[in-house]
Design a protein around this motif. Structure first.
Motif, PDB file in Angstrom:
ATOM      1  N   UNK A  79       0.898  -1.256   0.225  1.00  0.00           N
ATOM      2  CA  UNK A  79      -0.253  -0.237  -0.042  1.00  0.00           C
ATOM      3  C   UNK A  79       0.839   1.409   0.138  1.00  0.00           C
ATOM      4  N   UNK A  80       1.837   0.994   0.521  1.00  0.00           N
ATOM      5  CA  UNK A  80       3.051   2.790   0.936  1.00  0.00           C
ATOM      6  C   UNK A  80       2.875   2.678  -0.780  1.00  0.00           C
ATOM      7  N   UNK A  81       3.699   1.818  -1.856  1.00  0.00           N
ATOM      8  CA  UNK A  81       3.814   1.578  -3.056  1.00  0.00           C
ATOM      9  C   UNK A  81       2.554   2.359  -3.691  1.00  0.00           C
ATOM     10  N   UNK A 115       4.842  -0.357   8.106  1.00  0.00           N
ATOM     11  CA  UNK A 115       6.143  -0.436   8.105  1.00  0.00           C
ATOM     12  C   UNK A 115       6.994  -1.799   8.997  1.00  0.00           C
ATOM     13  N   UNK A 116       5.957  -2.790  10.105  1.00  0.00           N
ATOM     14  CA  UNK A 116       6.395  -3.702  10.250  1.00  0.00           C
ATOM     15  C   UNK A 116       5.421  -4.534  10.019  1.00  0.00           C
ATOM     16  N   UNK A 120       6.886  -6.517   4.844  1.00  0.00           N
ATOM     17  CA  UNK A 120       7.609  -5.537   4.710  1.00  0.00           C
ATOM     18  C   UNK A 120       9.096  -5.985   4.654  1.00  0.00           C
ATOM     19  N   UNK A 121       9.493  -5.843   3.249  1.00  0.00           N
ATOM     20  CA  UNK A 121      10.817  -5.760   3.790  1.00  0.00           C
ATOM     21  C   UNK A 121      11.791  -4.663   3.882  1.00  0.00           C
ATOM     22  N   UNK A 122      12.955  -5.220   5.257  1.00  0.00           N
ATOM     23  CA  UNK A 122      13.182  -3.842   6.154  1.00  0.00           C
ATOM     24  C   UNK A 122      13.727  -2.664   4.886  1.00  0.00           C
ATOM     25  N   UNK A 123      14.778  -3.243   3.953  1.00  0.00           N
ATOM     26  CA  UNK A 123      15.653  -2.133   2.594  1.00  0.00           C
ATOM     27  C   UNK A 123      14.425  -1.528   2.746  1.00  0.00           C
ATOM     28  N   UNK A 126      13.129   1.056   5.029  1.00  0.00           N
ATOM     29  CA  UNK A 126      13.933   2.348   4.765  1.00  0.00           C
ATOM     30  C   UNK A 126      14.414   3.147   3.623  1.00  0.00           C
ATOM     31  N   UNK A 127      14.484   2.024   2.270  1.00  0.00           N
ATOM     32  CA  UNK A 127      14.677   3.761   1.298  1.00  0.00           C
ATOM     33  C   UNK A 127      13.530   4.406   0.696  1.00  0.00           C
ATOM     34  N   UNK A 128      12.806   3.520   1.250  1.00  0.00           N
ATOM     35  CA  UNK A 128      10.516   4.381   1.435  1.00  0.00           C
ATOM     36  C   UNK A 128      10.684   5.459   2.131  1.00  0.00           C
ATOM     37  N   UNK A 129      11.323   5.214   3.605  1.00  0.00           N
ATOM     38  CA  UNK A 129      11.514   6.040   4.204  1.00  0.00           C
ATOM     39  C   UNK A 129      12.311   7.057   3.352  1.00  0.00           C
TER      40      UNK A 129
END
Length: 189
Positions: A79-81, A115-116, A120-123, A126-129
């Motif tokens: 959903x972030x994308x 994000x959790x 969710x891939x941590x990398x 972080x990149x989206x952040x």
């Protein structure tokens, strides 16, 4: 069997390309259409269609479909994308800062919420952040500069809200001191 898989993928890609070019095709009907045509791949097809709508400048249709995709999987990191694309589409089709800011704030809230998530891939998080941090920072400074020229209360309020969001969401962000300075400057203007 490999040829059969290749043919299936090509047919699905062609289906998306055809759908985007049908003038009367309704993006709200895309998910049910793809679910019927390809039950195992319908969300991927809908995502590809939303991307293609965006690439071809059909930003409103793209946004409607991305919103449907968010509704289909509200707790997924995907959903972030989708919301990021909505924010960029809105930026491309609207000069109304309040509309753009509304989508950016929605993006920040969604990113914080998922994000959790399990997927969710941590990398990627972080990149989206980093992308979101840059977007909030640049938009807040842009609105601040606009306010210094216009002295418009709406511009002030938007800049204030974005600075506030930045400080809350990115307290260890690479530009936190600069943003805090600008935020203080705006608050005491």
């Amino acid at each position: 069997a490999p040829n059969r898989i290749t043919l299936k993928k090509e047919a699905m890609r062609d289906m998306v390309r055809a759908y985007v070019n049908i003038e009367d095709a309704n993006p709200n009907q895309a998910i049910p259409f793809f679910r019927k045509a390809a039950p195992d791949d319908y969300l991927t097809l809908a995502e590809n269609l939303a991307d293609l709508y965006s690439i071809t400048g059909q930003f409103e249709k793209s946004n409607r479909l991305y919103r449907d995709l968010i509704g289909q999987q509200p707790n997924s990191y995907k959903t972030v994308h989708y919301e990021m694309q909505i924010a960029f589409n809105t930026r491309n089709m609207s000069r109304d800062a309040t509309e753009i800011v509304k989508e950016v704030k929605r993006l920040v809230d969604l990113w914080r919420k998922v994000r959790d998530a399990k997927d969710a891939d941590p990398k990627k998080v972080a990149a989206d952040g980093e992308k979101i941090e840059e977007l909030v920072r640049s938009l807040s400074v842009q609105m601040h500069i606009q306010w210094t020229k216009t002295k418009n209360n709406d511009d002030y309020a938007i800049s204030y809200e974005l600075y506030k969001d930045y400080v809350e969401v990115f307290p260890k962000g690479p530009n936190i001191y600069t943003i805090q300075f600008y935020f203080a400057e705006l608050a005491y203007a």
